[in-house]
Design a protein around this motif. Sequence first.
Motif, PDB file in Angstrom:
ATOM      1  N   SER A 111       4.599   8.049   1.413  1.00  0.00           N
ATOM      2  CA  SER A 111       5.888   8.094   0.705  1.00  0.00           C
ATOM      3  C   SER A 111       6.511   9.471   0.883  1.00  0.00           C
ATOM      4  CB  SER A 111       5.689   7.818  -0.794  1.00  0.00           C
ATOM      5  OG  SER A 111       5.040   8.910  -1.424  1.00  0.00           O
ATOM      6  N   ASP A 112       7.830   9.521   0.860  1.00  0.00           N
ATOM      7  CA  ASP A 112       8.500  10.814   0.983  1.00  0.00           C
ATOM      8  C   ASP A 112       8.145  11.732  -0.183  1.00  0.00           C
ATOM      9  OD1 ASP A 112       9.742  10.208   3.396  1.00  0.00           O
ATOM     10  OD2 ASP A 112      11.476   9.289   2.411  1.00  0.00           O
ATOM     11  N   ASP A 149       0.254   5.749  -1.496  1.00  0.00           N
ATOM     12  CA  ASP A 149       1.564   5.606  -2.138  1.00  0.00           C
ATOM     13  C   ASP A 149       2.486   4.698  -1.331  1.00  0.00           C
ATOM     14  OD1 ASP A 149       3.082   6.049  -4.409  1.00  0.00           O
ATOM     15  OD2 ASP A 149       4.033   7.871  -3.622  1.00  0.00           O
ATOM     16  N   ARG A 152       5.719   3.082  -2.749  1.00  0.00           N
ATOM     17  CA  ARG A 152       6.927   3.888  -2.952  1.00  0.00           C
ATOM     18  C   ARG A 152       7.463   4.444  -1.634  1.00  0.00           C
ATOM     19  NH1 ARG A 152       6.172   8.048  -7.833  1.00  0.00           N
ATOM     20  NH2 ARG A 152       4.493   8.811  -6.477  1.00  0.00           N
ATOM     21  N   ALA A 153       6.940   3.939  -0.537  1.00  0.00           N
ATOM     22  CA  ALA A 153       7.348   4.453   0.775  1.00  0.00           C
ATOM     23  C   ALA A 153       8.582   3.731   1.300  1.00  0.00           C
ATOM     24  CB  ALA A 153       6.198   4.293   1.762  1.00  0.00           C
ATOM     25  N   ASP A 154       9.306   4.412   2.189  1.00  0.00           N
ATOM     26  CA  ASP A 154      10.384   3.774   2.943  1.00  0.00           C
ATOM     27  C   ASP A 154       9.755   2.709   3.841  1.00  0.00           C
ATOM     28  OD1 ASP A 154      13.219   3.886   4.246  1.00  0.00           O
ATOM     29  OD2 ASP A 154      11.786   4.038   5.912  1.00  0.00           O
TER      30      ASP A 154
END
Length: 381
Positions: A111-112, A149, A152-154
């Motif tokens: 995730s960012d 994660d 919640r990642a792109d």
Amino acid sequence: MTIPPDKLYLGDLNRRALEPQLRGPVGLYDTTLRDGEQTVGVVLDPEQKLGIERIEAGFPRVSEEDARAISMIAGAGLSAEIWGFSRAVQADVEALVELGLRHSVIEAPVSDLKLKAYGVDRDEMLLRIRKAVAFAAENDITVAYFGVDGTRADLGFLESVFATAVEAGAREVVVVDTIGIATPEAAAYLVERVSGWVDVPVHWHGHNDFGLATAAAVAAVQAGASWIHGTINGMGERAGNANLGEVALALGALYGIRTNLRFERLRDLSARVRELAGYELEPWKPVVGETLFRRESGAVASQFHDPPSIEPYAADLVGADRSLVLGKKSGLDSIRIKCAQLGLDIPKERRAELLARVKQLGSEKRGLVTDEEFRQLATTL
């Protein structure tokens, strides 16, 4: 194991509501010894780490103790596959090779939010993943790439991550809900998407921050996940991990999807893990709670002779005993049953008086009336 139908008292609503569950069995990946040990204050000595089909024995670069524990488990002659844990870091993978491990999770954040926290950009992380997975594969280690994660990642980047890992040699991938934010619907959606991106087995690894870990795991299985990660008692960081016992029972009893978990051993195993880790559970905890098959209410006691009327499944399915206890919520049927159990001959016309005494003592104690206390009350009528 396949649950015998006579051990389940479920009615037919689930069967009517669900499409036929044609897939299975589902594998259970036990990460109690690694992710479960992240429970605050829990330290499991190597000698205690002799823990289902796959056991994640630990993270060897964390400490010499973890490395020694992994060696002990690997040499214990267990039928389960022994898996290690590694970051996408060369030295971590080298530690796996030194221990002679043949299977390991290799993790990297995707995730960012996580990448920003580590100060690493997407391209650099893809390079790290490729190098670490390729090195492990070159050393004959079966890799399950673990995208930290991932929920919640792109999604575009997540697809690139899994594709990179598989191209580098990962034979399996793990969809990871690190912060426990995925609804069951979201878990199913993401597992289905990932299954369409890669042609390897897909795992689900979830946490319980919103109390949805079991539901999300079941949804992931319905969407195609082959393996479910979890821990004994759901122990783990923050609100814990998916509870393997709860997931397995829900899959087997409610969905007809088999796992290899031995349900009759669950309670003993749960108690042993609690003893080693030094914590307690709620007595009403599903599957392993102390009071699941213990009845105090007089209204329920009147049905105690007929388990299907008051329980969803047989107590012996999970190695539990049924019992009736006395307290301020007891009724006349409670007195009758307890007298029979203890061999006390109390005339029917005196039982109301005995019940009143039980209720009074239970209220005064703010607790249950023991069998010995009940005997004393009965003998002083």
